[in-house]
Every structure is written in structure tokens, then in C-alpha cells.
Enzyme design. Sequence first.
Site, mmCIF file in Angstrom:
data_model
loop_
_atom_site.group_PDB
_atom_site.id
_atom_site.type_symbol
_atom_site.label_atom_id
_atom_site.label_comp_id
_atom_site.label_asym_id
_atom_site.label_seq_id
_atom_site.Cartn_x
_atom_site.Cartn_y
_atom_site.Cartn_z
ATOM 1 N N GLY A 63 28.957 30.383 35.706
ATOM 2 C CA GLY A 63 28.415 31.682 35.329
ATOM 3 C C GLY A 63 29.414 32.732 34.900
ATOM 4 O O GLY A 63 29.052 33.894 34.741
ATOM 5 N N ILE A 78 26.807 31.370 28.073
ATOM 6 C CA ILE A 78 25.386 31.319 28.407
ATOM 7 C C ILE A 78 25.151 31.612 29.889
ATOM 8 O O ILE A 78 24.198 32.298 30.252
ATOM 9 C CB ILE A 78 24.794 29.953 28.010
ATOM 10 N N GLY A 79 26.005 31.111 30.761
ATOM 11 C CA GLY A 79 25.851 31.367 32.189
ATOM 12 C C GLY A 79 25.960 32.847 32.517
ATOM 13 O O GLY A 79 25.157 33.387 33.283
ATOM 14 N N THR A 101 25.226 27.799 37.859
ATOM 15 C CA THR A 101 26.546 27.164 37.854
ATOM 16 C C THR A 101 27.239 27.482 36.526
ATOM 17 O O THR A 101 26.607 27.547 35.479
ATOM 18 C CB THR A 101 26.457 25.637 38.051
ATOM 19 N N TYR A 104 29.605 13.209 24.604
ATOM 20 C CA TYR A 104 28.900 14.456 24.906
ATOM 21 C C TYR A 104 27.390 14.291 24.742
ATOM 22 O O TYR A 104 26.610 14.661 25.624
ATOM 23 C CB TYR A 104 29.407 15.573 23.995
#
Length: 247
Positions: free
Chosen positions: A14, A18-19, A12, A148
Amino acid sequence: MDNLKNKVAVITGGNSGIGYATAKQLKEQGATVIITGRRKEAIEKAASELGVTAIVADQSSVLDIDRLALKVKEDFGQVDILFINAGIAGLGTIEQATEALYDDIMNINLKGAYFTLSKFIPILKEGASVVFLSSNTASMSGAGSSIYSSSKTALNAIMKIAALELAPRKIRVNSVSPGPTETEVMKKVGLDEETVKSIMDVVVDRIPLKQMGTAADVAKMVSYISSEASVFITGADIIMDGGMVLA
């Protein structure tokens, strides 16, 4: 490098950071990769560059998550690797907090991540790997990061309980918690290179290893804990922050 050959991986969020790096890493290791994102143009562009499949889905919407799981089941059958990566950040003191900021962060980082796992459990293959993207802020207390940090702390609690619930099916559930990571986020908000460098210098000074992490570092860890090399690892939060939580 084909130790993930014949594996189906869903990531998810992406289309960047990082994705995106993880999609690239898993694809290079032989996996069939599906990436998701809220913005159709961005997710399709990323998928085209990577040579993977794109499905438009908003992680803050349980209806979208339902549709995503159904689409993946129809097109790919069962899932071997689920990387729940989509998330947003936001800063502000508790006194300054708004309901809108609270809801935005919690709806994506916590509720969305929770129901992504929930809806995908029926189509996870026995022995599958689930990885949550958490944060080293779940192990630290920083002024201005209450919402967060809370979303990621709660996510780690869910991860551990899911590891217990899914253990009978040999499904492993872990989280990866990066510290400061080099991405395009600061450039996207309009900061010039000099400003970005000055911010980075301050951050790096707080890291014992004196360097930023990279998206590729995290991607390699997700790949590792999703591979046969990590079949005895579950319920673990892997902190990747150059020792920042120790300082």
C-alpha cells in the site's frame, strides 16, 4: 462519502501506486485502513501521509503473512475488506527465463497472494469482500510475459475457487484486472519524461479508448466491489483496460 464507515480494510503493497490510491479512497469513505509493505521507511511514510496504519510485511514470506494476520487480529479483530494488491512484474522470453526471475514473480504474485488469503480467512467477517489485483495480461498472450501472465492467470483461478469455498459465509471474492495504468514505475527506473511519453504513446495507440488508466480508477472499482452496492457479485474478474483485450 462514508459508505464504508466502521469497516476494517487491509491492503497489501500500500505504499505506492494502486495500493496507495485505494487506501486513500477507502479512508475517504470511512474505512479503518491498514497498509502493508516490505520497506519500513516507505510504508510508514505512506501511512503518515494517508492517516492510516502501517504494518511491515513481505508478501513473499509465509512467515510474515502469518505474523501480519495475527497482528491485525490482535489490533483490529475481524476484517471487512482484504485487497491483495502487492505484486511485481518482469519480462523475458521463455528461452531467456531464469529461475530467480520465475521464483521472484511467483513467490509474490501467486504464492504470497494465495497464502495471504489463506491466513486471513479465519478473521474475515461474514459478508466480507476479498479483491485480488490481477492484470489484463491474464486474458492476453504477449511475447515476453509468460511468467507474469501465468502468475495472474493462476491467481484468477484461485479467486473463482475461493468464491465458491467462501460463499457459505457470504464472503465475496473478485479480481480487478487493469491494463496500462499511469504510475511512477517508469520514472523510478530512471527514464526521462520524453522517453516515458514515447512509450506511453505506443501503448495508448493499442487501447481503443486511447487513454491510460489511472490508479484512482482502480481504487474506485475496488471500493465499489467492496461496498453494499456489489453484494451479488462474486467470482468475477473485472477487466479495466479501455478495451485493450478486444483489440
